[in-house]
Design an enzyme around this catalytic site. Structure first.
Site, PDB file in Angstrom:
ATOM      1  N   THR A   1      10.223  -0.631  -0.874  1.00  0.00           N
ATOM      2  CA  THR A   1      11.436   0.169  -0.667  1.00  0.00           C
ATOM      3  C   THR A   1      11.834   0.210   0.798  1.00  0.00           C
ATOM      4  OG1 THR A   1      11.032   1.542  -2.616  1.00  0.00           O
ATOM      5  CG2 THR A   1      12.404   2.496  -0.888  1.00  0.00           C
ATOM      6  N   SER A  23       6.525  -3.541  -4.673  1.00  0.00           N
ATOM      7  CA  SER A  23       5.067  -3.418  -4.725  1.00  0.00           C
ATOM      8  C   SER A  23       4.535  -3.107  -6.114  1.00  0.00           C
ATOM      9  CB  SER A  23       4.568  -2.380  -3.716  1.00  0.00           C
ATOM     10  OG  SER A  23       4.681  -1.067  -4.194  1.00  0.00           O
ATOM     11  N   THR A  25       5.596   1.766  -1.835  1.00  0.00           N
ATOM     12  CA  THR A  25       4.760   2.938  -2.077  1.00  0.00           C
ATOM     13  C   THR A  25       3.947   2.847  -3.364  1.00  0.00           C
ATOM     14  OG1 THR A  25       6.548   4.106  -3.227  1.00  0.00           O
ATOM     15  CG2 THR A  25       6.369   4.444  -0.844  1.00  0.00           C
ATOM     16  N   ASP A  26       4.419   2.085  -4.355  1.00  0.00           N
ATOM     17  CA  ASP A  26       3.795   2.136  -5.678  1.00  0.00           C
ATOM     18  C   ASP A  26       2.334   1.685  -5.678  1.00  0.00           C
ATOM     19  OD1 ASP A  26       6.034   3.181  -6.833  1.00  0.00           O
ATOM     20  OD2 ASP A  26       6.684   1.335  -7.811  1.00  0.00           O
TER      21      ASP A  26
END
Length: 332
Positions: free
Chosen positions: A21, A67, A100-101
């Protein structure tokens, strides 16, 4: 990938981009939703970012993906590029831009395979680069502050002014800017106006001792397969029994390990437990980790299955992948 080396008295921070992101963009100006992750080059992300005095940035695009789609091939490539830059005397540390995932997984992987005392700082964003109030630039500034801190060492994640150890960090919220936590361990530091305020020890002290030549780790398509199975109310054995059948039938991609995401203090539904014991008997390595976001498992003396007492299921999977790393498949 580039093999650039540095010379001279200047100190460098290598900034490695992997997408996410933080590198996302939207066709709708200023939008925070409906964007495409991994579209903005890392060289563009650092444009206009203030660099701490005495340091120069060098950027490299290692990957450009969302991610949630992180894979073993990208981890392998990232590991090799980290090793390259960490070996350069003029490089003080690394910053890695990431989604972030799965940042908690990538950071734990790097924590487990890298053997340099230099800081490796992963950072991210909850809003895309084209957002009207993007959080990526401040996270990047904070990451650079950590990477250039005099005593920084080990692999950490920096987001929303918090510094988390790779072993503890988890994504705990799907949308808010402060999306990460470290359970009852808490963050190891805060970044306040460009200064790092340390709360507890840097994580290098907990990094693994060298056990083998980690540069011999296999490429992504030569890792063993390890799956995660969730224990829950009404659980059935079908998934594990199917994995056992694949192995017994000699399937070329048969599972080598299973992580059971257990309830509470390592509790596994009795149906799954019996299936897991059958899997062990069939030669599949089984490891239990808790679904709980805080605390650690205290194993009972009569535990039938081995436990990853202080790892989340996704990190236990990485630990098991590394445990199996020397048993590289001869065919794929």
């Amino acid at each position: 990938m580039t093999t650039t080396s540095f010379s001279g008295a200047r100190r460098y921070i290598a900034v490695l981009g992997t997408g996410g992101t933080i590198a996302g963009s939207s066709a709708q100006a200023g939008a925070n939703l409906g964007y495409t992750a991994g579209t903005v080059p890392v060289s563009t992300l650092v444009d206009g970012i203030e660099v701490p005095d005495g340091f120069i940035l060098h950027t490299e695009q290692v990957a450009q993906l969302d991610s949630k789609d992180m894979d073993l091939d990208t981890w392998h490539a990232l590991q090799l590029r980290c090793e390259h830059w960490l070996a350069q005397d003029e490089v003080a540390g690394l910053v890695i831009t990431h989604g972030t995932d799965t940042i908690e997984e990538t950071s734990f992987f790097l924590h487990s395979v890298l053997q340099s005392p230099k800081p490796v700082v992963l950072t991210c964003a909850m809003r895309p680069a084209t957002s009207s109030n993007a959080d990526g630039p401040q996270n990047l500034r904070d990451a650079l502050a950590v990477a250039t801190a005099a005593d920084a060492t080990g692999v950490v994640v920096v987001c929303a002014g918090e510094v988390h150890c790779a072993t503890d960090v988890r994504k705990v919220h799907p949308y808010r800017l402060n999306a990460f936590g470290s359970g009852d361990a808490g963050p190891i530091a805060y970044v306040e106006e460009g200064k790092v305020r340390l709360l507890r020890s840097w994580p290098y002290e907990g990094m693994p001792e060298p056990k083998s030549d980690r540069k011999s780790l296999p490429a992504g398509d030569r890792w063993h397969r390890v799956e995660i199975v969730l224990s829950h109310a009404g659980a059935r054995s079908d998934l594990i029994d199917g994995l056992i059948r694949e192995r017994q039938d000699g399937h070329p991609e048969a599972v080598a390990g299973i992580v059971l995401a257990a309830t509470g203090n390592g509790g596994v539904h009795h149906v799954l437990e019996q299936a897991a014991l059958r899997a062990q008997a069939a030669g599949i390595v089984v490891l239990v980790a808790t679904r709980c976001a805080e605390g650690r498992i205290i194993p009972a003396p009569d535990s039938l299955l081995p436990m990853a007492v202080d790892l989340s299921p996704v990190k236990a999977r990485i630990a098991l992948l590394l445990q199996l790393r020397d048993k590289v498949k001869t065919s794929h």
